[in-house]
Each structure stands twice: as structure tokens, then as C-alpha cells.
Design a protein around this motif. Sequence first.
Motif, PDB file in Angstrom:
ATOM      1  N   ARG A 215       0.825  -1.208   0.000  1.00 20.00           N
ATOM      2  CA  ARG A 215       0.000   0.000   0.000  1.00 20.00           C
ATOM      3  C   ARG A 215       0.862   1.263   0.000  1.00 20.00           C
ATOM      4  O   ARG A 215       0.518   2.250  -0.641  1.00 20.00           O
ATOM      5  CB  ARG A 215      -0.943  -0.014   1.202  1.00 20.00           C
ATOM      6  CG  ARG A 215      -1.958  -1.148   1.178  1.00 20.00           C
ATOM      7  CD  ARG A 215      -3.035  -0.994   2.221  1.00 20.00           C
ATOM      8  NE  ARG A 215      -3.835   0.216   1.996  1.00 20.00           N
ATOM      9  CZ  ARG A 215      -4.903   0.538   2.724  1.00 20.00           C
ATOM     10  NH1 ARG A 215      -5.293  -0.266   3.711  1.00 20.00           N
ATOM     11  NH2 ARG A 215      -5.577   1.644   2.484  1.00 20.00           N
ATOM     12  N   THR A 216       1.979   1.213   0.724  1.00 18.95           N
ATOM     13  CA  THR A 216       2.882   2.368   0.758  1.00 18.95           C
ATOM     14  C   THR A 216       3.497   2.613  -0.615  1.00 18.95           C
ATOM     15  O   THR A 216       3.609   3.765  -1.070  1.00 18.95           O
ATOM     16  CB  THR A 216       3.995   2.151   1.796  1.00 18.95           C
ATOM     17  OG1 THR A 216       3.404   1.950   3.088  1.00 18.95           O
ATOM     18  CG2 THR A 216       4.924   3.356   1.855  1.00 18.95           C
ATOM     19  N   THR A 217       3.875   1.546  -1.302  1.00 20.78           N
ATOM     20  CA  THR A 217       4.466   1.673  -2.632  1.00 20.78           C
ATOM     21  C   THR A 217       3.482   2.320  -3.607  1.00 20.78           C
ATOM     22  O   THR A 217       3.862   3.190  -4.411  1.00 20.78           O
ATOM     23  CB  THR A 217       4.896   0.290  -3.152  1.00 20.78           C
ATOM     24  OG1 THR A 217       5.862  -0.263  -2.252  1.00 20.78           O
ATOM     25  CG2 THR A 217       5.509   0.396  -4.522  1.00 20.78           C
ATOM     26  N   LEU A 218       2.239   1.908  -3.542  1.00 22.66           N
ATOM     27  CA  LEU A 218       1.215   2.505  -4.415  1.00 22.66           C
ATOM     28  C   LEU A 218       1.057   3.996  -4.124  1.00 22.66           C
ATOM     29  O   LEU A 218       0.936   4.812  -5.050  1.00 22.66           O
ATOM     30  CB  LEU A 218      -0.118   1.780  -4.223  1.00 22.66           C
ATOM     31  CG  LEU A 218      -0.184   0.335  -4.719  1.00 22.66           C
ATOM     32  CD1 LEU A 218      -1.521  -0.316  -4.324  1.00 22.66           C
ATOM     33  CD2 LEU A 218       0.000   0.279  -6.231  1.00 22.66           C
ATOM     34  N   ALA A 219       1.061   4.364  -2.832  1.00 21.44           N
ATOM     35  CA  ALA A 219       0.915   5.778  -2.463  1.00 21.44           C
ATOM     36  C   ALA A 219       2.123   6.593  -2.907  1.00 21.44           C
ATOM     37  O   ALA A 219       1.977   7.728  -3.395  1.00 21.44           O
ATOM     38  CB  ALA A 219       0.718   5.900  -0.953  1.00 21.44           C
ATOM     39  N   LEU A 220       3.321   6.043  -2.753  1.00 19.89           N
ATOM     40  CA  LEU A 220       4.523   6.752  -3.190  1.00 19.89           C
ATOM     41  C   LEU A 220       4.489   6.992  -4.698  1.00 19.89           C
ATOM     42  O   LEU A 220       4.818   8.087  -5.172  1.00 19.89           O
ATOM     43  CB  LEU A 220       5.770   5.943  -2.807  1.00 19.89           C
ATOM     44  CG  LEU A 220       6.112   5.874  -1.312  1.00 19.89           C
ATOM     45  CD1 LEU A 220       7.194   4.815  -1.060  1.00 19.89           C
ATOM     46  CD2 LEU A 220       6.570   7.234  -0.799  1.00 19.89           C
ATOM     47  N   ASN A 221       4.118   5.988  -5.442  1.00 17.37           N
ATOM     48  CA  ASN A 221       4.045   6.121  -6.899  1.00 17.37           C
ATOM     49  C   ASN A 221       2.983   7.140  -7.301  1.00 17.37           C
ATOM     50  O   ASN A 221       3.187   7.955  -8.211  1.00 17.37           O
ATOM     51  CB  ASN A 221       3.741   4.758  -7.517  1.00 17.37           C
ATOM     52  CG  ASN A 221       3.795   4.785  -9.023  1.00 17.37           C
ATOM     53  OD1 ASN A 221       4.839   5.052  -9.619  1.00 17.37           O
ATOM     54  ND2 ASN A 221       2.668   4.520  -9.661  1.00 17.37           N
ATOM     55  N   GLU A 222       1.863   7.124  -6.614  1.00 18.76           N
ATOM     56  CA  GLU A 222       0.767   8.046  -6.919  1.00 18.76           C
ATOM     57  C   GLU A 222       1.161   9.502  -6.674  1.00 18.76           C
ATOM     58  O   GLU A 222       0.724  10.403  -7.397  1.00 18.76           O
ATOM     59  CB  GLU A 222      -0.450   7.689  -6.056  1.00 18.76           C
ATOM     60  CG  GLU A 222      -1.661   8.594  -6.258  1.00 18.76           C
ATOM     61  CD  GLU A 222      -2.796   8.241  -5.322  1.00 18.76           C
ATOM     62  OE1 GLU A 222      -3.677   9.098  -5.105  1.00 18.76           O
ATOM     63  OE2 GLU A 222      -2.805   7.107  -4.797  1.00 18.76           O
ATOM     64  N   PHE A 225       6.764   9.960  -6.367  1.00 23.98           N
ATOM     65  CA  PHE A 225       8.068   9.475  -5.935  1.00 23.98           C
ATOM     66  C   PHE A 225       8.591   8.451  -6.948  1.00 23.98           C
ATOM     67  O   PHE A 225       7.818   7.769  -7.629  1.00 23.98           O
ATOM     68  CB  PHE A 225       7.978   8.829  -4.550  1.00 23.98           C
ATOM     69  CG  PHE A 225       7.813   9.812  -3.428  1.00 23.98           C
ATOM     70  CD1 PHE A 225       8.907  10.242  -2.698  1.00 23.98           C
ATOM     71  CD2 PHE A 225       6.550  10.311  -3.086  1.00 23.98           C
ATOM     72  CE1 PHE A 225       8.756  11.141  -1.647  1.00 23.98           C
ATOM     73  CE2 PHE A 225       6.389  11.207  -2.051  1.00 23.98           C
ATOM     74  CZ  PHE A 225       7.504  11.631  -1.332  1.00 23.98           C
ATOM     75  N   SER A 226       9.892   8.347  -7.021  1.00 24.17           N
ATOM     76  CA  SER A 226      10.511   7.408  -7.960  1.00 24.17           C
ATOM     77  C   SER A 226      11.615   6.611  -7.267  1.00 24.17           C
ATOM     78  O   SER A 226      11.906   6.841  -6.085  1.00 24.17           O
ATOM     79  CB  SER A 226      11.085   8.164  -9.161  1.00 24.17           C
ATOM     80  OG  SER A 226      12.060   9.102  -8.747  1.00 24.17           O
TER      81      SER A 226
END
Length: 313
Positions: A215-222, A225-226
Motif C-alpha cells: 500500500r505504501t508503494t502505491l501511495a509513493l508512486n501516486e 516518488f521514484s
Amino acid sequence: MFHEYKNIVENGDLVVVYSTPETMTTMTVCSGEIFNNRFGSFRHSDMVGLKYGSKIQSHTGRGFVYLLHPTPALWTQVVPHRTQILYLPDISFISLYLNLMPGKIVIESGTGSGSFSHSIARTIAPSGHLYTFEYHELRANTARKEFDEHSLANMVTIEHRDVIANGFGRTNIADAVFLDLPAPWDAVEAAKQALRKDTIGRICCFSPCIEQVQRTTLALNEHGFSEIRMFECLAKDYEFRNAPLPDIDVAISGKKVSFKSVKSDKKRKRDEDAANMEEKDELPTMILTKPVDEVRGHTSYLTFAILAPKEHE
């Protein structure tokens, strides 16, 4: 005191009392008081004026302790656990990937027991600053008291605040953000606002469960963040052993050769023949290493990402 070093123990100093690697504690030196442990009693007045690292005998003469200067690494081993804490493998890895160094401005949430906070403060001293947030009021007040006692108040600002509901209250200030929260994905937007707009911003999320990482990865991408990467630190300790090297004559004679640890062998038979012991000690030896039988397993997943200047709005 935690980001500076001095040589001599003075009255009022916080000292780490070292008995064994597994037995350490802290105390504040106060003339007239006595520290007691299983080895006996130690007068505080005898400690004043000694160099840090000194070995001091108990009043009864049954044992001794070492007086160590407090450091973030030692504090991690003796800190009162108000929450689960970060340990040195994770601390060092996070500090490296967040590019922490003197002068950096860091935001941390939550403070917890303050283990990582002390390491951050030491790393960014003397010109950096740590803004740390804790939603639990009692833990926030306890950590604030410790920062004051450890002479870190000038470089650590702690707030009792729910950052998921209210954000960090700071914009365009931080070089790095560290999130140790149950739902770090809900604080990613606030972290983006807090990061500086003129340089690469870095973020790390500390999550015990892989579902939190997803879930954190999805939020970072949204949120733009790269270079999103996840790591797990698994450290393995090794112990030393003395290994005898019998020659061919000893092997042919069939004499039993024992392998003993460098540490004191509590299981050694007390009625062992003294002559045989003397004979074994005469054998040449070499030091070998082996992994310890018990290894600390999973602590958490570390999710890192960067926010490049061109991606700032």
C-alpha cells in the motif's frame, strides 16, 4: 552528551554501566549514592574523576564493571522499551540510504522510544535539526524529557501530534522523512509537502508487514516518488572458538581432543584430570569462527523512494 565526547566522568553525568555484552544499564553519577548489582556495590564518588572506559572494582571485591560514555549505539541496547525499537543494522542502513550527514534537516514520525532519534541527532549534528512527532502524549513527554537530559534539545524538536490527521505542519523544509507508522501510506502526501523543493528529497517507511509495503508503494508512486525500493536487513553474529590442532602422534594415540569456546565453558567437567588438561593446553591452537546458534530474524521492511526537484509542484 550523545553527540559530543569527553574523557572524564563528572558528577551528574549519565554513564553506561557495562557488566557483560548482555548486561548493561544506565545511571546518573551522584556523589553519595551507591550502585548495586550482583557483583556488589559501587560508590558513585569513586567514579568521579575516572576516565570513561575505566574498570572499577566493587566494594566487596567480587567483581567489576566498566564505565562507558553514552552513545546512540549503546543507548539502543539500554533504552527503556516504550515501543518496539530500531536496532543497529536497520539504523545504519536507513542512515546511509537517506544520505544523513551533518547539517541535514530530518522529519521523523513516530518517535516511539527514541532509539533512532538519538542516532539521527548524532549523525546530523552539530548544524542539522530533527523534527520528530509522536501521537501518544505520554511517550512524547517522556522522550522530550530524555532529549533534555541528553543535551539534545537544541537539535531535536518533538511534538505530540497525529501527523496522519494533521500533517507535519511544515512545508519545504526537510531533506529526508522517516515514517514508522501503522499506515505510512496515509502520511505520504504530508511527507511530500514537507520535503524541500530545491533538491532531491528522500523518504523511508519502516513496515513490519508486506501488505503495508504494497500500500505504501502505491501511495509513493501516486504522489510522484521514484526509485522505489524495498530492503530487509538480516544480521548474523559470529562467535570465536579455540580449535586445538593435534599432530599425527596425538591422533594415532587416540587421545580425545576437545573443542572449547573462547568464552568460559560452564559445562566443563570440574573433576577433569589436571594432567590431561595440561596436556591439551600444550597443543597448538587456532581461532575459528562460527555463526551463533540463534539469529535475530525479521524486524521490518524498509521502503525507500526519492522525490526529484523537477517532480515537485
